[in-house]
Scaffold this active site. Sequence first.
Site, PDB file in Angstrom:
ATOM      1  N   GLU A  12       0.640  -1.357  -0.298  1.00 10.75           N
ATOM      2  CA  GLU A  12      -0.268   0.029   0.291  1.00 10.75           C
ATOM      3  C   GLU A  12       0.662   0.896   0.267  1.00 10.75           C
ATOM      4  OE1 GLU A  12      -3.619  -1.936   2.422  1.00 10.75           O
ATOM      5  OE2 GLU A  12      -2.836  -0.524   3.245  1.00 10.75           O
ATOM      6  N   LEU A  26       4.562  29.392  -8.687  1.00  7.87           N
ATOM      7  CA  LEU A  26       5.325  29.734  -9.893  1.00  7.87           C
ATOM      8  C   LEU A  26       4.099  29.917 -10.509  1.00  7.87           C
ATOM      9  CD1 LEU A  26       8.269  27.374 -10.934  1.00  7.87           C
ATOM     10  CD2 LEU A  26       8.129  30.253 -10.664  1.00  7.87           C
TER      11      LEU A  26
END
Lengths: 380, 380
Positions: B245, B340
Amino acid sequence: MIESRHYTPEHEIFRQGVRRFIARECAPHREAWQKACKVSRGVWNKAGDAGMLCPKLGAEWGGGGGDLYHGLVIIEEQTRAGFSELAFYLHSDIITPYIELYGTDDQKARYLARMATGELVSAIAMTEPGAGSDLQAIRTRATREGDHYLLSGQKTFISNAQVADLIVVAAKTDPDAGSRGVSLLILETKDAEGFTLGRNLKKVGCKAQDTSELFFDNVRVPVENLLGGEEGRGFYQLMQRLPEERLIMAMSAVAQMECGVDEAVAYAKERKVFGQRLIDHQDARFKLAECRTTATLGRAYLERCIDLFIEGRFDARDGAMAKWWTTEKSCEVLDDCLQIFGGYGYMKEYPIARRWADARLGRIAGGTNEIMKDLIGRSL
Amino acid sequence: MSERASAGGLPFQAEHEMFRTLARRFLQTECVPHRDVWEEAGMAPRSAWRRAGELGLLCFRQPEAYGGQGADILFSVALMEEQVRAGVVGPMLSLHNDVVAPYVELYGDEAQKARVLPRMATGEWIGAIAMTEPGGGSDLRGMTTRARRDGDDYVINGHKTFISNGACADLIVLAAQSEGGISLFLVETGGLAGFAHGEPLEKLGQWSADTTELFFDDVRIPASALLGGVEGRGFGQLMARLVEERLMTAVGAVATMETALAHTIAYTAERKAFGQRVIDFQNSRFRLAECQTEAVVCRVFMERCLTKFMAGRLTAEEAAMLKLRTTEQQNKIVDACLQLHGGYGYMLEYEISRMWLDSRISRIYGGSNEIMKEIIGRTL
């Protein structure tokens, strides 16, 4: 524990020899060499005798005919012994390849075997007081005069210069030709008139590694010592070698960070604070878990890079990434490790203190990490 | 982009690429157009699961005898990467395929496998797993949900929370305390008296995936629902599955980093500020270079761990390191990428804003990252 498919039992045998050599011939002199700011010239001959120089150089030239994992083994062993600054790798895996790859047959015959034995120790001179990573700005001149070049100029931050018999000097053979005007000359230092070795500079770390200024005043270098015999190839030669040089720096950075983590974990298990071991304090344990994780990623990444290199798939961008990432993380991890040691971490008798100072160079040398990011950024 | 060239060590074959193409088409044409509606509903509709089943995108790793395709984990990797790239959170295919179904396949008896797995493979049944309770997350032993044996039945009482697929699940692998310790039960929810789920919880992100509370009030299930037929195996079964997992969590984390970077490089190459492209500013280039390198290093480590997993050699502490570092880095990178984008990065119409919101949970689920540090710290 190296997991690469290219790492063989033969490398492990080589490692045993290297470990013995470092313990016997280097470790006892560590403090003396660090105080003198250079190693003894004699250790180079002993290293050559022990097969520790030029392990990657072709066997036909007296080298070991190995690969980069041999270089890694040497770096790991010397780093573990607290001697990361020993510059065997500079001679073996950075400078020797210039002659092996680009030299004329005559140059190879004259130098390589003697480099492998340690009879000749080498240095490479690129940086100048006014030009580091922007190599095209170098001012050292090599002017042709008959069957000689006259070499004039200054270099600085030159490793190994105090003991070097050969210096590969980057100079302008044509000052108007930009990068195409740069050539590499092999200077034999013995009796070289006009050549002066400047100060052995005092550094933050890497104490046993000498680092010097060089001065050239119309030093005569025979034309047959122009590397490869053709002018104007120097910039290309230097650029082509950079990925491997940066990978070698990454090896050192990863080795240094792993050693720092090992030492900090050992210390934290031993040291008692407020009635329990330091490592039983959750913050210390978590810090060390993070450091170990970073070192584990660094190891996986380094081996992938070396494998790519051996398979001929390691490019300039890979070199830039490997160099900045490993050197940056090495400093971060070593700083956290030093903190684990408390006041002892500030004392030079503890290896962690020296590792911390030694590792700082990695972010500057071989092209600063800012230059690395510029290279990667341009490739996006 | 060459992040795959610099790393790219997974042995994908033509069949994986065909599967990848199929998955991409399903996600792009049958999920992406409905995303807003599904987010509004708090879950993907049953029809999407059925369609995924028709296309062979469910339970393909299970044996053919149970409706699967006997595929390897690389198919799951390809599907996860495509789902992340498409920005499709729900339907949570990996939870169904890689988390829930393996419990039945690995620990179930013949009758359980024959009953459950073919229905999960077609999408007739949607799977969920219920471990966490309001008072217990990572410390499973503190679980209070009880399963009391009563003749040929078990009677379940308790309260679970943060259960993904909780509102749509037809089959819940339920962890509960039984006489012999923690056991897992296969709970079929259809018409089940005493069972109720809450409304999908309002989350910071992951809006098209339903996460609910589950209530069990004297719920009577047959004794044949005990997974594997022996009480007290639940804790070991849960622990044994954690490595895979966490590995799949890391696959998703790396895909998220790479996708965020691709969006951001495209955006900054187009967007102008002060007369030049945003990517032409040195700061943008350096930040992107850093993120790109971190993503490459994470991919290399993920691929090494995945390769070791396929060879049966991935350890619990390596999986913990992998989950810790990739999810931390995922969050750092999506944050840098959002920055950004400037103001647009805060607007939900831009993918990066959703990636930022969707990513936050990865540092918490699958064992919080603090638990990862405990696991690593214990082995130091």
